[in-house]
Design an enzyme around this catalytic site. Structure first.
Site, mmCIF file in Angstrom:
data_model
loop_
_atom_site.group_PDB
_atom_site.id
_atom_site.type_symbol
_atom_site.label_atom_id
_atom_site.label_comp_id
_atom_site.label_asym_id
_atom_site.label_seq_id
_atom_site.Cartn_x
_atom_site.Cartn_y
_atom_site.Cartn_z
ATOM 1 N N ARG A 61 0.814 -1.223 0.000
ATOM 2 C CA ARG A 61 0.000 0.000 0.000
ATOM 3 C C ARG A 61 0.847 1.273 0.000
ATOM 4 O O ARG A 61 0.375 2.360 -0.326
ATOM 5 C CB ARG A 61 -0.944 -0.021 1.199
ATOM 6 C CG ARG A 61 -2.283 0.630 0.908
ATOM 7 C CD ARG A 61 -3.319 0.279 1.954
ATOM 8 N NE ARG A 61 -2.788 0.437 3.288
ATOM 9 C CZ ARG A 61 -2.968 -0.437 4.285
ATOM 10 N NH1 ARG A 61 -3.676 -1.518 4.107
ATOM 11 N NH2 ARG A 61 -2.446 -0.220 5.475
ATOM 12 N N TYR A 114 -15.984 20.967 -10.408
ATOM 13 C CA TYR A 114 -16.432 19.664 -10.900
ATOM 14 C C TYR A 114 -17.498 19.123 -9.932
ATOM 15 O O TYR A 114 -17.290 19.122 -8.716
ATOM 16 C CB TYR A 114 -15.183 18.782 -10.934
ATOM 17 C CG TYR A 114 -15.337 17.351 -11.302
ATOM 18 C CD1 TYR A 114 -15.752 16.978 -12.574
ATOM 19 C CD2 TYR A 114 -15.013 16.346 -10.381
ATOM 20 C CE1 TYR A 114 -15.853 15.639 -12.911
ATOM 21 C CE2 TYR A 114 -15.099 15.013 -10.719
ATOM 22 C CZ TYR A 114 -15.530 14.664 -11.984
ATOM 23 O OH TYR A 114 -15.623 13.343 -12.324
ATOM 24 N N ASP A 186 -7.381 22.229 -8.750
ATOM 25 C CA ASP A 186 -7.590 21.131 -9.706
ATOM 26 C C ASP A 186 -7.055 21.613 -11.047
ATOM 27 O O ASP A 186 -7.608 22.522 -11.671
ATOM 28 C CB ASP A 186 -9.097 20.807 -9.773
ATOM 29 C CG ASP A 186 -9.412 19.617 -10.690
ATOM 30 O OD1 ASP A 186 -8.634 19.356 -11.629
ATOM 31 O OD2 ASP A 186 -10.463 18.984 -10.477
ATOM 32 N N LYS A 211 -7.578 11.716 -17.307
ATOM 33 C CA LYS A 211 -7.852 12.504 -18.509
ATOM 34 C C LYS A 211 -6.589 12.638 -19.365
ATOM 35 O O LYS A 211 -6.247 11.735 -20.092
ATOM 36 C CB LYS A 211 -8.420 13.873 -18.102
ATOM 37 C CG LYS A 211 -9.529 13.794 -17.054
ATOM 38 C CD LYS A 211 -10.805 13.192 -17.580
ATOM 39 C CE LYS A 211 -11.822 12.846 -16.494
ATOM 40 N NZ LYS A 211 -12.206 13.914 -15.609
HETATM 41 C C1 LIG Z 1 -12.872 13.907 -14.423
HETATM 42 C C2 LIG Z 1 -12.465 14.999 -13.524
HETATM 43 C C3 LIG Z 1 -12.152 14.736 -12.178
HETATM 44 C C4 LIG Z 1 -12.292 13.361 -11.574
HETATM 45 O O1 LIG Z 1 -11.444 12.415 -12.131
HETATM 46 P P1 LIG Z 1 -11.786 10.859 -12.029
HETATM 47 O O2 LIG Z 1 -10.501 10.199 -12.328
HETATM 48 O O3 LIG Z 1 -12.872 10.583 -13.012
HETATM 49 O O4 LIG Z 1 -12.245 10.598 -10.622
HETATM 50 C C5 LIG Z 1 -11.738 15.792 -11.410
HETATM 51 N N1 LIG Z 1 -11.629 17.035 -11.888
HETATM 52 C C6 LIG Z 1 -11.923 17.325 -13.174
HETATM 53 C C7 LIG Z 1 -11.774 18.716 -13.649
HETATM 54 C C8 LIG Z 1 -12.360 16.321 -14.027
HETATM 55 O O5 LIG Z 1 -12.683 16.615 -15.297
#
Ligand SMILES: *Cc1c(COP(=O)(O)O)cnc(C)c1O
Length: 393
Positions: A61, A114, A186, A211
């Site tokens: 972990r 988000y 973010d 992403k």
């Molecule tokens: C998709 C997304 C997330 C979350 O990511 P996951 O891997 O799907 O949990 C967070 N912030 C933004 C801006 C996103 O587009």
């Protein structure tokens, strides 16, 4: 670890970091990439070794060489003290928030965040006794008026999900720090190639690695990077919650990162070409793309970003639901689905939820992710969709 920084002196370019960071061929028979490590148990030879916790990774972990490869690439790019790979972008967000607040504290979150970030704040933090308030993404230094003695964190997402407001991160960082709070950003849209929040004053940067880092729509992952001051809290909360990302997933994140720079350049150019073209289309009321000169936050964008991403929004003229269905239901190249960042183009209608600054557009909002199909094919697909929209409206 492979030393790629010696030689010419000075800092290597991001392209060199992307191709060389996190690799240790001499530790793996010369093979270029860190292989997939799978493992829970780590063995110790003697009682002395066990007591001294002599292994680099104590237990599965805690991570392994594959997860560490991703962490060193991202950390190098963001310029952080340390980075941890976690199972999803949302996990990165929830760890970052919990690393800053406890019962009795207050957190300010951008109204453009988000949606699952909001859901976590409202449905988890609030029942745990944390006060959650939202602020206008364009508030800038005006945030000072909202700060309370118990405000411990300010959460920003720039540009904002769905609506693409660019936030004044240096102003937010200053206000946060003046009041003893941390700024969490973010940075999924721009990636550290085009925005470096820690340099602008942020304390913690999170990514939906799912992403752009992964880039192929086949893995869920997240990263958290922090300054030296914030790192112990981030690291502790991550460990206490038991979050771990597998070597298989980590391998694919590292593999995606190696081509991030060339993918971002392609995404950027294609998205801009299509955004510009959409601006001239009759049914399109507004194109929400921060790199376009008429975007309301274009000046901040130019000041803080060095490039733009694959994702932007369009607002169409008001119409019946049937017209929106006619637009999206018969697209040949764009597909409809959540997420983004892959090689394939996506187009999805978005519902905006706001509590501070109401979203005022009357017509439907669509979010486009521009992938690697032929640009002319993408335009033709959109042109046909717009035609169907006009007919059905
Ligand atoms: C998709 C997304 C997330 C979350 O990511 P996951 O891997 O799907 O949990 C967070 N912030 C933004 C801006 C996103 O587009």
């Amino acid at each position: 670890m492979h030393d790629y920084k010696n030689g010419k002196g000075g800092e290597p370019s991001v392209e060199t970091v992307l191709t060389h960071a996190g690799r240790a061929p001499e530790e793996q028979f010369g093979f270029v990439n860190t292989p997939v490590f799978r493992g829970s148990t780590v063995l110790y030879n003697t009682l002395a070794d066990l007591e001294a916790q002599k292994q680099r990774f104590l237990y599965g972990r805690a991570g392994n060489p594959t997860t560490e490869t991703v962490e060193s690439i991202v950390n190098e790019l963001e310029g952080g003290h340390a980075t941890k790979l976690v199972p999803s972008g949302l996990a990165a967000i929830t760890i970052a928030l919990m690393a800053c607040v406890k019962s009795g504290d207050d957190v300010l979150i951008t109204d453009s965040a988000y949606e699952p970030t909001r859901a976590f704040a409202d449905q988890f933090l609030v029942p745990m006794g944390v006060s959650v308030r939202y602020y206008d993404p364009r508030i800038g230094a005006g945030l000072a008026e909202l700060m309370q003695p118990n405000t411990r964190a300010v959460f920003a997402e720039s540009p904002g999900s769905l609506t693409f407001e660019v936030q004044d991160l240096p102003a937010l960082a200053k206000v946060a720090h003046d009041h003893g709070a941390r700024l969490i950003v973010d940075n999924s849209w721009a990636t550290p190639l085009y925005l470096k929040p820690l340099q602008l004053g942020a304390d913690i940067v999170v990514h939906a690695a799912t992403k752009m880092f992964v880039g192929h729509s086949d893995v869920l992952a997240g990263t958290i990077t922090a300054t030296e001051e914030a790192w112990p809290d981030v690291s502790r909360v991550r460990a206490l919650l038991g979050y771990f990302s597998s070597g298989d997933d980590a391998y694919l994140v590292a593999r995606g990162l190696r081509t991030l720079s060339i993918r971002m350049k392609e995404h950027e150019a294609r998205a801009l070409e299509i955004a510009n073209w959409l601006q001239g289309q009759d049914e399109v009321v507004q194109v929400l793309h921060p790199a376009l000169p008429d975007h309301p936050d274009h000046e901040i964008f130019k000041r803080d970003f060095t490039g733009s991403g694959s994702l932007f929004g369009i607002v169409l003229k008001p119409a019946r639901r049937e017209a929106l269905a006619a637009f999206v239901d018969h697209m040949q190249i764009f597909a409809m689905g959540f997420s983004w960042g892959g090689y394939e183009s996506l187009c999805v209608p978005s519902k905006v939820r706001r509590t501070v600054h109401p979203w005022s557009a009357e017509g439907p909002l669509l979010r486009l992710h521009i992938g690697f199909e032929g640009v002319d094919d993408l335009k033709a697909d959109l042109a046909a969709a717009l035609e169907r929209y006009t007919e059905a409206r």
